[in-house]
Enzyme design. Structure first.
Site, PDB file in Angstrom:
ATOM      1  N   LYS A 107       0.817  -1.217   0.000  1.00  0.00           N
ATOM      2  CA  LYS A 107       0.000   0.000   0.000  1.00  0.00           C
ATOM      3  C   LYS A 107       0.851   1.268   0.000  1.00  0.00           C
ATOM      4  O   LYS A 107       0.473   2.275  -0.597  1.00  0.00           O
ATOM      5  CB  LYS A 107      -0.974   0.013   1.180  1.00  0.00           C
ATOM      6  CG  LYS A 107      -0.330  -0.012   2.543  1.00  0.00           C
ATOM      7  CD  LYS A 107      -1.355   0.000   3.651  1.00  0.00           C
ATOM      8  CE  LYS A 107      -0.683  -0.173   5.007  1.00  0.00           C
ATOM      9  NZ  LYS A 107      -0.169  -1.532   5.222  1.00  0.00           N
ATOM     10  N   LYS A 207      -4.471   3.799   2.262  1.00  0.00           N
ATOM     11  CA  LYS A 207      -5.522   2.985   1.656  1.00  0.00           C
ATOM     12  C   LYS A 207      -6.590   3.854   1.000  1.00  0.00           C
ATOM     13  O   LYS A 207      -7.103   3.515  -0.074  1.00  0.00           O
ATOM     14  CB  LYS A 207      -6.133   2.076   2.731  1.00  0.00           C
ATOM     15  CG  LYS A 207      -5.144   1.058   3.284  1.00  0.00           C
ATOM     16  CD  LYS A 207      -5.665   0.369   4.530  1.00  0.00           C
ATOM     17  CE  LYS A 207      -4.641  -0.608   5.084  1.00  0.00           C
ATOM     18  NZ  LYS A 207      -5.037  -1.190   6.383  1.00  0.00           N
TER      19      LYS A 207
END
Length: 430
Positions: A107, A207
């Site tokens: 991520k 995210k």
């Protein structure tokens, strides 16, 4: 019967998730053949230290040189679970440009350099899959990229960090203070020894940047996400929120508005009846609103060895099918828009404001006047208690531009009747 098709892969990283991925490759060996028509073989596993024993992983697979993978024409899939920006960015770009398919759980990398990777994937006509990078086992990236593409999404919000959700759950259900709940989360393994990335909202921010980019087809990076953590949330805030019919959660939110994309991570008072309010402990959930699909929610385990590994392997199996059907690279990045990202001050929110004021006639009227002069309208106000000449006021505002609220708060802090600003938290709803 023809010769069995074998698809060769390399794994970058053999830590918690990497060992989970290798375990699933072995455990699902026959299932993968049945589901794809090919056998998956992990030939090489790149690690820093090849002398370190790793349970369940044959030592002869361990290597420490990237070029052994890059220059191996047999390896068709590179699975990256090592984390970090460097050297992962260089290696994955090289793999994609060399025509190797890539599955990653990184991520940090995608939230800052996703555009670079997708340019490389397009150049190499390759797949780049990253379901495990957001919310672990919960399928959210594939729905955003495929299932919901006809829905004109306008809002994506969610609980995408299990550590903070666990801490807030314990504070809500057991009356713990923040430090006590954090200590328990650390003891149980939900929080790292250095929990900064989780509790300050950075993990959730990465995210949300990824989800915003995919949902609204416009590149958003982590540096553009407003982040605020949970370290200032108190047991009193949670108790008062409950009295008003709310639950406090750390929410990552992105909205598509006329003025651009909003991307924020911060604690929020959610109405008790909102679906995200019931998401407890270390569970994650993502709530989506679109013009055609209306509301949808995805919930599950957002982290952990096997939940994350399962998302990685779901991508790997998808890539294998694409290889066999000569259809790699069919889903591009899709960031064909170039939308502005709004500053937090230009967004509109409701606020929960808890303040300590001198308990004397006219104090509330003065405060209400300052708020009103800065376009801050009060929806609810309650005097909670008075002690030693100081009263505690809890105010919930109507929707207000954040700049106006911040201006009002600055003026309030200069008033002699104001003794302390004890809590400022956003409230869901416009």
């Amino acid at each position: 019967m023809g010769q069995e098709r074998i698809i060769h892969a390399a794994l970058l990283g053999a830590g918690t998730v990497g060992s989970g991925v290798y375990k699933l490759v072995k455990d699902l060996e026959e299932e993968i053949i049945s589901k794809t028509g090919a056998r998956l073989v992990v030939d090489k596993i790149l690690v820093r230290d090849t002398t370190k024993a790793r349970e369940g992983i044959p030592s002869e697979l361990l290597i420490d040189r990237w070029d052994e993978i890059l220059n191996d024409p047999q390896i068709e899939i590179v699975i990256e679970v090592m984390g970090g920006i460097r050297p992962a960015l260089t290696w994955l770009e090289e793999a994609l440009r060399a025509g190797k398919q890539v599955v990653t759980a990184n991520k940090d990398l995608l939230a800052e350099y996703g555009e670079h990777l997708f340019d490389a994937a397009e150049a190499g006509k390759c797949d780049l899959h990253f379901e495990a990078a957001v919310a672990g086992a919960i399928p959210i990236i594939r729905p955003l990229r495929q299932s919901l593409v006809a829905s004109e999404l306008t809002e994506v919000m969610g609980i995408v960090n299990g550590t903070t959700n666990y801490i807030l759950t314990r504070m809500t259900e057991d009356g713990m203070g923040y430090e006590e709940a954090l200590a328990l989360a650390t003891k149980l393994g939900y929080a790292e020894s250095d929990p900064t990335a989780d509790v300050e909202g950075y993990d959730a921010g990465r995210k949300v940047a990824i989800m915003a980019s995919i949902a609204f087809n416009s590149n958003v990076t982590f540096s553009q996400v407003y982040t605020e953590g949970i370290t200032h949330i108190t047991a009193e805030d949670i108790r008062y929120a409950k009295e008003f019919g709310y639950v406090i959660k750390l929410i990552g939110m992105t909205r598509l508005t006329e003025g651009g994309v909003e991307v924020k991570v911060h604690p929020m008072l959610l109405p008790e009846q909102h679906p995200l309010s019931t998401v407890r402990d270390s569970f994650n959930a993502v709530f989506i609103h679109g013009e055609a699909c209306d509301d949808a929610m995805f919930m599950g385990r957002g982290a952990g060895q096997l939940p994350t590994a399962s998302a990685v392997m779901g991508d790997v199996i998808d890539v294998m099918r694409n290889i066999l059907h000569h259809s790699c690279g069919k889903i591009g990045y899709g960031c064909y828009r170039n939308l502005p990202v709004k500053s937090a001050e230009d967004t509109v929110s409701r606020f929960f404001l808890r303040i300590q004021v001198t308990d004397k006639p006219g104090a509330l009227a003065n405060i209400a006047g300052i708020l009103g002069n800065n376009d801050v309208s009060i929806a609810q106000v309650v005097q909670k208690r008075s002690h030693d000449g100081v009263a505690e006021l809890v105010i919930i505002t109507d929707p207000v531009r954040e700049k106006h609220f911040n201006d009002a708060l600055s003026i309030l802090k200069g008033m002699s009747v104001l003794k302390e600003v004890s809590g400022v938290i956003r409230v869901y709803g416009n």
